[in-house]
Structure formats: structure tokens, C-alpha cells
Design an enzyme around this catalytic site. Structure first.
Site, PDB file in Angstrom:
ATOM      1  N   ASN A   1       0.815  -1.201   0.000  1.00  0.00           N
ATOM      2  CA  ASN A   1       0.000   0.000   0.000  1.00  0.00           C
ATOM      3  C   ASN A   1       0.864   1.273   0.000  1.00  0.00           C
ATOM      4  O   ASN A   1       0.751   2.138  -0.870  1.00  0.00           O
ATOM      5  CB  ASN A   1      -0.877  -0.074   1.269  1.00  0.00           C
ATOM      6  CG  ASN A   1      -1.970   0.960   1.315  1.00  0.00           C
ATOM      7  OD1 ASN A   1      -2.106   1.674   2.296  1.00  0.00           O
ATOM      8  ND2 ASN A   1      -2.763   1.055   0.271  1.00  0.00           N
TER       9      ASN A   1
ATOM     10  N   PHE B   1       6.940  -8.128  -5.292  1.00  0.00           N
ATOM     11  CA  PHE B   1       6.893  -9.546  -4.930  1.00  0.00           C
ATOM     12  C   PHE B   1       5.766 -10.157  -5.761  1.00  0.00           C
ATOM     13  O   PHE B   1       4.598  -9.839  -5.568  1.00  0.00           O
ATOM     14  CB  PHE B   1       6.629  -9.695  -3.431  1.00  0.00           C
ATOM     15  CG  PHE B   1       6.565 -11.133  -2.977  1.00  0.00           C
ATOM     16  CD1 PHE B   1       7.731 -11.848  -2.727  1.00  0.00           C
ATOM     17  CD2 PHE B   1       5.339 -11.779  -2.822  1.00  0.00           C
ATOM     18  CE1 PHE B   1       7.670 -13.176  -2.323  1.00  0.00           C
ATOM     19  CE2 PHE B   1       5.279 -13.103  -2.422  1.00  0.00           C
ATOM     20  CZ  PHE B   1       6.447 -13.803  -2.175  1.00  0.00           C
TER      21      PHE B   1
ATOM     22  N   ALA C   1      -1.377   6.112   3.893  1.00  0.00           N
ATOM     23  CA  ALA C   1      -1.036   5.887   2.484  1.00  0.00           C
ATOM     24  C   ALA C   1      -2.189   6.229   1.537  1.00  0.00           C
ATOM     25  O   ALA C   1      -1.992   6.922   0.528  1.00  0.00           O
ATOM     26  CB  ALA C   1      -0.603   4.436   2.296  1.00  0.00           C
TER      27      ALA C   1
ATOM     28  N   LYS D   1       5.658   5.960  18.257  1.00  0.00           N
ATOM     29  CA  LYS D   1       4.281   6.477  18.200  1.00  0.00           C
ATOM     30  C   LYS D   1       3.259   5.353  18.357  1.00  0.00           C
ATOM     31  O   LYS D   1       2.175   5.574  18.901  1.00  0.00           O
ATOM     32  CB  LYS D   1       4.056   7.198  16.875  1.00  0.00           C
ATOM     33  CG  LYS D   1       4.207   6.255  15.690  1.00  0.00           C
ATOM     34  CD  LYS D   1       3.773   6.838  14.367  1.00  0.00           C
ATOM     35  CE  LYS D   1       3.718   5.708  13.344  1.00  0.00           C
ATOM     36  NZ  LYS D   1       3.187   6.102  12.047  1.00  0.00           N
TER      37      LYS D   1
ATOM     38  N   ARG E   1      -4.543   1.000  13.481  1.00  0.00           N
ATOM     39  CA  ARG E   1      -4.586  -0.344  14.056  1.00  0.00           C
ATOM     40  C   ARG E   1      -4.361  -0.404  15.553  1.00  0.00           C
ATOM     41  O   ARG E   1      -5.034  -1.110  16.282  1.00  0.00           O
ATOM     42  CB  ARG E   1      -3.475  -1.207  13.441  1.00  0.00           C
ATOM     43  CG  ARG E   1      -3.663  -1.495  11.998  1.00  0.00           C
ATOM     44  CD  ARG E   1      -2.477  -2.323  11.544  1.00  0.00           C
ATOM     45  NE  ARG E   1      -2.420  -2.371  10.091  1.00  0.00           N
ATOM     46  CZ  ARG E   1      -1.451  -2.923   9.417  1.00  0.00           C
ATOM     47  NH1 ARG E   1      -0.432  -3.490  10.056  1.00  0.00           N
ATOM     48  NH2 ARG E   1      -1.464  -2.938   8.106  1.00  0.00           N
ATOM     49  N   ASN E   2      -3.329   0.327  16.007  1.00  0.00           N
ATOM     50  CA  ASN E   2      -2.970   0.213  17.417  1.00  0.00           C
ATOM     51  C   ASN E   2      -4.071   0.756  18.317  1.00  0.00           C
ATOM     52  O   ASN E   2      -4.404   0.165  19.339  1.00  0.00           O
ATOM     53  CB  ASN E   2      -1.638   0.936  17.673  1.00  0.00           C
ATOM     54  CG  ASN E   2      -0.494   0.251  16.945  1.00  0.00           C
ATOM     55  OD1 ASN E   2      -0.029  -0.788  17.376  1.00  0.00           O
ATOM     56  ND2 ASN E   2      -0.074   0.814  15.819  1.00  0.00           N
TER      57      ASN E   2
ATOM     58  N   GLN F   1       1.727  -3.017  15.324  1.00  0.00           N
ATOM     59  CA  GLN F   1       3.171  -2.921  15.564  1.00  0.00           C
ATOM     60  C   GLN F   1       3.502  -2.530  16.999  1.00  0.00           C
ATOM     61  O   GLN F   1       4.506  -2.972  17.551  1.00  0.00           O
ATOM     62  CB  GLN F   1       3.767  -1.908  14.570  1.00  0.00           C
ATOM     63  CG  GLN F   1       5.287  -1.867  14.510  1.00  0.00           C
ATOM     64  CD  GLN F   1       5.906  -3.180  14.063  1.00  0.00           C
ATOM     65  OE1 GLN F   1       5.397  -3.859  13.179  1.00  0.00           O
ATOM     66  NE2 GLN F   1       7.003  -3.564  14.694  1.00  0.00           N
TER      67      GLN F   1
END
Lengths: 391, 391
Positions: B44, B73, B185, B245, B310-311, B339
């Protein structure tokens, strides 16, 4: 021991592994004569701060007189006086409904009576009432009294930018600090955790620990388990951010309304923080750069304000509807005002007087969009073009 | 002249009133031999950055070779090869659907072939693939090549904290900077305005303007009317913020999930920014404090990340459901990872090795909540108790 203190000790035991560190409790010298505290103002934020202060005055009887007076602009609520409702039912039904106030908080409709024998004055009224209130208080307040202003903003006039705390000092002859932070009043009143910053400069005529207000006394007065206080010296720094954040919030509302998303809003806040710092350095060189990015009254208050609130809403509607600021304000705020609309004009005029408009491209862009119908989609170019930080 | 340039001149005329200032365009020396650029990665964010880079390589033919290779890939998409789809239909249908890519961007499934004769390498792959990719590239990249890493984060190992750019330098023997910013993104791909920071340290073997990569070349390579670039030296500063962060965002998710509101989230961000700065000063003393509060890669990226992502989502669900982090991650992220869950553990272990856990109360609190089931409602006390900033 309170549940909070229990938790604190648990935390401390868990994390400290035996190392000594400062705790959140304050080692306070008992006052020779406990300080009498009065809160002037009883709106949403005024009543909230009065609740905080009254809780602490009850909690530290060796430092504060337990009874806290709150001056209330008297109103009739369905045939009852607002002060009577507060003093009997311990609720400010008009401005802070559904929140129980401590019973040592006494509403008083008589301004002069409310400040009788006071040691600490906490100002928390709308900005525009300050001159009238100071006029009435003049001659009724001893020069030994210390004050904290919870008002946001500053006064821009022909003389330049004046802090509201300085206005109070000038008009009443009393030392005055400020309280500011990421504090949506309702959240604080509901005892959801937040932080704030108190700034106070110890005056030359300081009478000594136990006899006068110092940073420990102020921490004891405002710190609660749900309201974490940091006390610093930089009155100018926290006041500047409290005023200018509303201009930045307008910018965030524009890009939100344009549908540009989170990246753009964060960019506006970044640029805004930079201009707030520059403004402080230019006009209040005694203010410290760290205040803006370390304190709740700095970056945290900016973030909260830009996440929502009146200014964002008005600017967002301007973007989505194409209507002008005054129509949007009328439509959304029911007679209240979006402070940023006034501040961006005051700031523009002041910067023009100083020949410094171009050092503040975001403030200027917001002004041009609001007052001269400048197209808001040009905001990125206006900021980029004037970016002092680039090459 | 483009519409953007038109607007720029208009703005300039309007605001500058004749005063000269730097413009957003770059005064670039033509390259002796235009720089050949390859982007490694096509997810992305990888595809988005490849789009940005290809647009600029087409726009500055005197500086860059127009054709930009993007290593992909290879995957089979309903019987078609992903590289073929990108090269014929100019869309990365799998990772960046509905965005048209420039036709000078060429997808290449052969990593070694994609970097043939390259001058500038842009790394934009998931963190965990970096060792394998570097292993494959070894021996195929001249030491004259310059690189920019768009990977977020750092590597924490027995040796301490290593920047991913340093990992690239160590493994391939090439100078490597970093790009980081408040950049969701999809918003960048849709050409909504945002900002970013590129950090690059000019190496000792710099071959001179027009012959080698400098800050102007990097600005030309990444800056777009919708993607405003600031180029600085501080690679460590922008990389640290990009990693840490996510830990702060977990903290914001907790207080949001607890229903504590905007004040609390802003407080977590304030404390988090302070700990990010402290981490930088402690382990990368060459990093500059200003980077964190002046750059898009600093405070702006923190704000965007803490506004959602996400977090925040995983932590919020932990708070509302009482489920543990791994269940929430599985439920929400469909095999992807938050992450911050990995970073907070790496950071905790590293800080423990250094005996510095207690200097980072928020990072530690997040770790304890995620890994040791520590009650998240104690977060304020954990931060307060360990607050270095108070008295």
C-alpha cells in the site's frame, strides 16, 4: 487511604522496585492562617474548577479554609434563584447539570462579599466580562491577594498583546498566574482523567512558605486524582497557546470539511504549533519554547481543541456549505461564539502593525479565508509558500 | 504552468506584497547523468511512494531518468501476474486499487534486475522482510548508490536500538536516509494534501552537486503539490518517532476504550511525546529535540496515528471487551499486526537492560497492561507516580 492512593502505592511498589522517587502527594507546610479561596465565575468551566478547588480545600484543612466561595451571576431558574439551588441542592442545574458539587462550596451572588478576607482568587468568567468584574473589585482586594486566571486568551489592543493575567495584575494590583490545559469542562466535571498546567511567578513581595502562595500551595489547590497538575513559571507560554489554538482549530476544520483527512489535519496542527511557538518568542521572549510541547496547556490542549469543539465545527460547515463564518456560527452555536474568528482578526491586525504577517502563514491564511473569502483549497500553497522552515 | 503553480503565484502575489522569499520549487542543477531510481516494495505505502517518485522523475528529466523501476513480490491475481497488471493497466489492484499509476513506473518481479545501474534506492517493504532483501541485494549494489528507507521503526537487539537505515548502511555499504511523516497511504495516493519529512546525512564521499544526491535532489524526488516535503539531517529523530508512536497509540486506545474522552487521549499524547524525546536523547544523542515537535515525522505523525489506526483499535477493543491483545488483534486485523504490541515489548526489554525502565512510565505502563494484564484504569497513577517533570 483512598482507592486512588491505594492504587498509587500498588503502582509504586510494582514499578519502582525499591527506588525512591517523588510521589504525587505534596509535602505541604501548614499555613499559619489557612488560605481563603474564592472562585469568580460559575459557568460550565467556572463551576467545574470550583468543584476541584472545593474538594481540595476540604481535603487540606491545614492549608485552606474549608469554605470556598463561588461568585455567581444571579439568575432566576423557574422561580428559584440559581445561588439557592446551588447552596441547597449542590448542583449548578443551568451550567453543569447532573454533577454534585461539594457542600463546602458556597454560591454567593454578591461579588464584593464573596471576596471578603480572601487570600486566593480564581478567575473563571467569560473573557468579555473581565473589565467590568475588575472595575467592581477595585479597592476591595488587598495587594496581598494572589490570583489564578482560568480565562483563555489574551487581549490585543493598540498597546500590543496583553495577557489576561497581566490585565488583572494591572487593574487590581495583585500577582496573577494562569491555569490552562487540555480540559473539556464536562469531562473534568465527570472526573475523567485529564491534565492541566498552572503557571505562577513567585512575586518579589513573597512572604514565605506557610504564609504565602507558592507552587506547592497551587498544586494542592488544583491537583486531584482525576486532574493532574503541573506547576511551572511560564504564564505567558500557557496563555498564548490557549488563545492561538482556536485559530489553528479553524484551519483543521477547513481541511476536514474539504474531506482531506487525518494527514491534513495533523499537518495544520504541526504548522500551527510552530507558529504558536514563534508568536511566543517574538512577543513574549520570556516564554519558554518547552512549554509549548511539554505542557498540557501546549500541545495537548491544541490536540484536544483540534479534535473537535466549536471552532472546528464552524470551519467544517464553512467548507461543506460554502456559507460564511457568521452564518455558520449562527447556525451551529446558538448565540455563542467561535473564539478563533475573533482571535484571528486581532492577531492579523497586530501582526500587520508589526510588519510580521508573513512570519505566520497559517494564521494569515485562516484570517484571509474567514474575512476575505480566500479559497480554502489554497491553504497548502499559502503555508508552503511562506514556510520559513524549508530551504 | 500547472494549476498548482498558478495558485502558488497568486498566493505569492497576494501575501508577499513584493517581498522576496523562497518558493516551493527547487532550483536544481541538472545531473551530469540523470539519476536512476528504484523503489523496492509494492504494498500500500510502497506503491504510493512509487507513484510520487515516478511523477517527479517524469517531471524533472534533467535530474532523473524517467523510467522508475518498482520491485514487486510477484503474485498471481486470478490467473494474471501482478506485475503484468501494473505494467499494462497501471494499477496495483491488490494493494492500491482504484489509483492510476504513472506509465513510467515499471513493475519488475526480479529484485536484482530492478536495481541494475541504480543511483537511488527507495526501500518500502514490511520491516520483517528487510534482512532477506538486504541479503539478496548484497554484492549487487555499488557503494555509490544512495538510499532512503520508508520503513517505520527500528530494530531492538542485544546490541541496542538500531535504526533500519543504519541496518541498510551496515549490510549494503550504502548511505541511507529515511522518509517518515503523518502519511496515511491511501490519503496520499488520493492526492489529499499532506506533509512528510525526509532526513539524509550527506556522506563524506559526496561527489558534488549534479553528481550525487543532496537535499535538493531529495526534495525534487519526493515533493509534490499534494505531498509537501521538508528535508533535514536528523535521520535518528524521525525514525525514533516513527517506531514509538505506535506504543503511544495503544495508550490512547486504552483511555478511549475506557470512555475517558478527548482530554485523556491528549494527555497520553503529551506524555508520549515527552518520552519519545527522552528516548531519542538517551540513545541517539545526535538526534535533535526540535525534530520531534517541528517535523511532520514527529508530532504530526503522532497525532495522526493516535487519531485512529490499528494500534488504537486493538487497544480500544481490549478496554471495551476485556479480551487480551492477541485475541483483539486477531479479531480486528485479519492476520496483520499492531506494531505497537511488538515495539512496547522490545522497548521494555531494552530499557530493562539499561536500567532505564522508570524514565519511561507510559511505555512501561503500556507494556505492563499488554503483557502482564495490569489494570488499564491505573494508567494515570502509573504516569503520575513516575512523572519526572513534576516537582
Amino acid at each position: 487511604m483512598s482507592a486512588a492512593a491505594d492504587r498509587l502505592n500498588l503502582t509504586s511498589g510494582h514499578l519502582n522496585a525499591g527506588r525512591k522517587r517523588s510521589s504525587s502527594s505534596v509535602s505541604l507546610k501548614a499555613a499559619e492562617k489557612p488560605f481563603k479561596v474564592t472562585v469568580i465565575g460559575s459557568g460550565n468551566w467556572g463551576t467545574t474548577i470550583a468543584k476541584v478547588v472545593a474538594e481540595n480545600c476540604k481535603g487540606y484543612p491545614e492549608v485552606f479554609a474549608p469554605e470556598v466561595q463561588m461568585w455567581v451571576f444571579e439568575e432566576d431558574i423557574n422561580g428559584e434563584k440559581l445561588t439557592e439551588i446551588i447552596n441547597t441542592r449542590h448542583q449548578n442545574v443551568k451550567y453543569l447539570p447532573n454533577i454534585t458539587l461539594p457542600d463546602n462550596l458556597v454560591a454567593n451572588p454578591d461579588l464584593i462579599d464573596s471576596v471578603k478576607d480572601v487570600d486566593i482568587l480564581v478567575f473563571n468568567i467569560p473573557h468579555q466580562f473581565l473589565p467590568r468584574i475588575c472595575g467592581q473589585l477595585k479597592g476591595h482586594v488587598s495587594s496581598h491577594v494572589r490570583a489564578i486566571s482560568c480565562l483563555k486568551g489574551f487581549e490585543v489592543g493598540a498597546k500590543g498583546v496583553q495577557l489576561l493575567s497581566s490585565y488583572i495584575t494591572e487593574n487590581l494590583g495583585i500577582q496573577c498566574g494562569a491555569l490552562s490545559g487540555a480540559n473539556i469542562a464536562t469531562e473534568v466535571a465527570q472526573e475523567h482523567w485529564s491534565e492541566t498546567t498552572v503557571a505562577y511567578h513567585i512575586p518579589k513581595d513573597f512572604r514565605g512558605e506557610g504564609k504565602d502562595v507558592d507552587h506547592k500551595v497551587l498544586k494542592a489547590l488544583f491537583h486531584r486524582p482525576y486532574f493532574h497538575v503541573s506547576v511551572i513559571e511560564d504564564v505567558a507560554g500557557i496563555s498564548i497557546c490557549g488563545a492561538l489554538k482556536n485559530v489553528v482549530a479553524l484551519g483543521c476544520g477547513f481541511v476536514e470539511g474539504l474531506g482531506w483527512g487525518n494527514n491534513a489535519s495533523a499537518a495544520i496542527q504541526r504548522v500551527g504549533l510552530g507558529e504558536i511557538i514563534r508568536f511566543g518568542q517574538m512577543f513574549f521572549p520570556e516564554s519558554r519554547e518547552e512549554t509549548y510541547y511539554q505542557e498540557s496547556a501546549g500541545v495537548a490542549d491544541l490536540i484536544t481543541t483540534c479534535a473537535g469543539g466549536r471552532n472546528v465545527k464552524v470551519a467544517r460547515l464553512m467548507a461543506t456549505s460554502g456559507k460564511d463564518a457568521w452564518e455558520c456560527e449562527k447556525e451551529l452555536l446558538n448565540g455563542q461564539s467561535a473564539q478563533g474568528l475573533i482571535t484571528c482578526k486581532e492577531v492579523h491586525e497586530w501582526l500587520e502593525t508589526c510588519g510580521s504577517v508573513e512570519d505566520f502563514p497559517l494564521f494569515e491564511a485562516v484570517y484571509q479565508i474567514v474575512y476575505n473569502n480566500y479559497p480554502m483549497k489554497n491553504l497548502p500553497d499559502m503555508i508552503e509558500e511562506l514556510d520559513l522552515h524549508g530551504e
